[in-house]
Design an enzyme around this catalytic site. Structure first.
Site, PDB file in Angstrom:
ATOM      1  N   GLY A 125      48.318  23.740  60.613  1.00  0.00           N
ATOM      2  CA  GLY A 125      48.738  25.040  60.088  1.00  0.00           C
ATOM      3  C   GLY A 125      50.233  25.091  59.907  1.00  0.00           C
ATOM      4  N   ASN A 126      50.762  26.279  59.661  1.00  0.00           N
ATOM      5  CA  ASN A 126      52.211  26.441  59.519  1.00  0.00           C
ATOM      6  C   ASN A 126      52.643  27.764  60.120  1.00  0.00           C
ATOM      7  OD1 ASN A 126      52.149  28.560  57.356  1.00  0.00           O
ATOM      8  ND2 ASN A 126      51.031  26.922  56.313  1.00  0.00           N
ATOM      9  N   ARG A 127      53.947  28.021  60.121  1.00  0.00           N
ATOM     10  CA  ARG A 127      54.480  29.170  60.860  1.00  0.00           C
ATOM     11  C   ARG A 127      54.514  30.464  60.054  1.00  0.00           C
ATOM     12  NH1 ARG A 127      60.140  27.541  62.846  1.00  0.00           N
ATOM     13  NH2 ARG A 127      60.148  29.659  63.643  1.00  0.00           N
ATOM     14  N   SER A 128      53.943  30.494  58.878  1.00  0.00           N
ATOM     15  CA  SER A 128      53.997  31.716  58.071  1.00  0.00           C
ATOM     16  C   SER A 128      53.327  32.889  58.804  1.00  0.00           C
ATOM     17  CB  SER A 128      53.290  31.472  56.740  1.00  0.00           C
ATOM     18  OG  SER A 128      53.188  32.680  56.044  1.00  0.00           O
TER      19      SER A 128
END
Ligand code: CTP
Length: 394
Positions: free
Chosen positions: A199-202
């Site tokens: 995933g990512n930090r958005s």
């Protein structure tokens, strides 16, 4: 326009004197309805002199002309500035124990409020819930801004400046009416097995702010949300939310939504790659130690949308970059805009400490001719600047 300005009991009441002046200067007829508490901050003679109308707080005066409903009925716009936590709670509950309360219940005109309170009160779950309720009923929430508060502390809670309130209620009011927009937001999650993902930090905040700003400016909004932080998704009668988990799901949802959209804004953080294989059962060390993950590339959703866009459809992409210099940032933005075939590219600089969970953002908007807009501030202010650029482009 007949405008009612409700003033409630906060220090920021002094700023509303200027707001009333500006409204009158712009040619509007303004009736001020203060609460009893508001008069502790700015007195009745000031309001009467500045608005050139008699001012009262009570429903028991001018009874013959049924003032308590007449004001609301004849108003074409009601602005409550400052709106204290107490007044916001009363509005959410529909209380009508003074002239402002009855006016707000009797009116069918658009209502805008400019909250002003201490950060703790603004963040309290009661206030959050009341604001969500008002928003759902279509009340325009203007601000609050982030900055110095009475008492020396600072944070969100400061009433916006009169010029900003005026801009929000008048200049920009409904300039996107009749336009259908699709906004994507959040970060995709690409599963490795039933319990793990890439995933990512958005956080989804910027896309959510874009959706809400568009709805408040009159657009019909479809918000395609991947993974977002708790409480980020807006509730507004003109925002429809669809959920998507992976890049593939997001792509499918965006293609379906974009078919009928006039503007597409791709604010989601889409994974460029996904695991080549997704295990049906949890990967365990017993079954073999995992030291590498094979990846395959995901399709570029926004490039695909741009390639098959309808005539007259505007497409906006985002780019989060970690450049070494300003010129590298803009250079990358220009190249990315062309590569993706989009009309506008919104670029911001991110880093370990910048750009993600925070409520603030700083962006530049790049079009064919170069930089066509820039904004820094709350994600809502940035959202409005992006819609200004889109409105200018169309
Ligand atoms: N995007 C997309 N589909 C993808 C990846 C990104 O639609 N598979 C969109 C994002 O939503 C964003 C824009 O493309 O609007 C820019 O994303 P970014 O990751 O910066 O672009 P990349 O082409 O992946 O470039 P880079 O190599 O710099 O990561």
């Amino acid at each position: 326009m007949n405008i009612v300005v409700g003033v409630t009991g906060g220090i920021a009441a002094y700023k509303s004197v200027q707001l009333v002046r500006l409204l009158i200067k712009a040619g509007h007829d303004v009736t001020v309805v203060p609460t009893e508490d508001a008069l502790r901050f700015v007195g009745l003679p000031t309001w009467e002199a500045i608005s050139r109308h008699p001012v009262t707080t009570s429903v028991h005066e001018d009874v013959a002309r049924v003032r308590h409903v007449a004001l609301g009925q004849s108003a074409e716009l009601v602005i409550v500035a400052p709106a204290t936590a107490n007044t916001i709670a009363k509005m959410a509950a529909g209380l009508a124990d003074d002239l402002l309360g009855t006016t707000l219940l009797a009116t069918t005109a658009p209502v805008a409020i400019a909250p002003a309170m201490h950060t703790e009160m603004w963040r309290h779950p009661s206030t959050r819930a009341n604001i969500a309720t008002l928003r759902e009923r279509g009340v325009q929430i203007i601000g609050p801004g982030d900055g110095e508060l009475t008492g020396g502390d600072s944070g969100p809670g400061r009433m916006l400046e009169p010029e900003e309130i005026l801009d929000a209620v008048l200049t920009r009011a409904q300039d996107l009416a009749g336009i259908r927009v699709t906004v994507s937001t959040g970060g995709t999650r690409e599963p490795l097995d039933p319990v793990r993902y890439l995933g990512n930090r958005s956080s989804g905040r910027q896309g959510a702010a874009l959706a809400l700003a568009a709805a408040e400016r009159g657009a019909d909004v479809e918000l395609v949300a991947a993974h977002v932080d708790e409480g980020v998704l807006p509730r507004h009668p003109r925002v429809r939310v669809r959920r998507a988990g992976t890049a593939a799901e997001l792509g499918e949802a965006m293609r379906a939504a974009a078919d009928s959209a006039d503007v597409v804004v791709m604010a989601a953080a889409v994974a460029d790659y996904r695991p080549a294989e997704t295990a049906e059962r949890k990967l365990t060390k017993e079954a073999g130690v995992l030291t590498r993950i094979d990846l395959v590339e995901n399709e570029d959703i926004v490039a695909g949308l741009a390639a098959r866009r309808r005539a007259g459809q505007t497409i906006v992409a985002f780019a989060a970059e970690t450049p070494e210099s300003e010129s590298e940032l803009l250079d990358r933005a220009r190249r990315k805009r062309e590569r993706k075939g989009v009309d506008l590219l919104v670029v911001n600089e991110v880093g370990w400490e910048r750009g993600f969970e925070s409520g603030e953002n700083a962006v530049q908007i790049v079009g064919e001719a170069g930089v066509v807009g820039a904004a820094s501030g709350t994600k809502r202010q940035v959202a409005d600047a992006i819609w200004d650029a889109v409105a200018g482009f169309r």
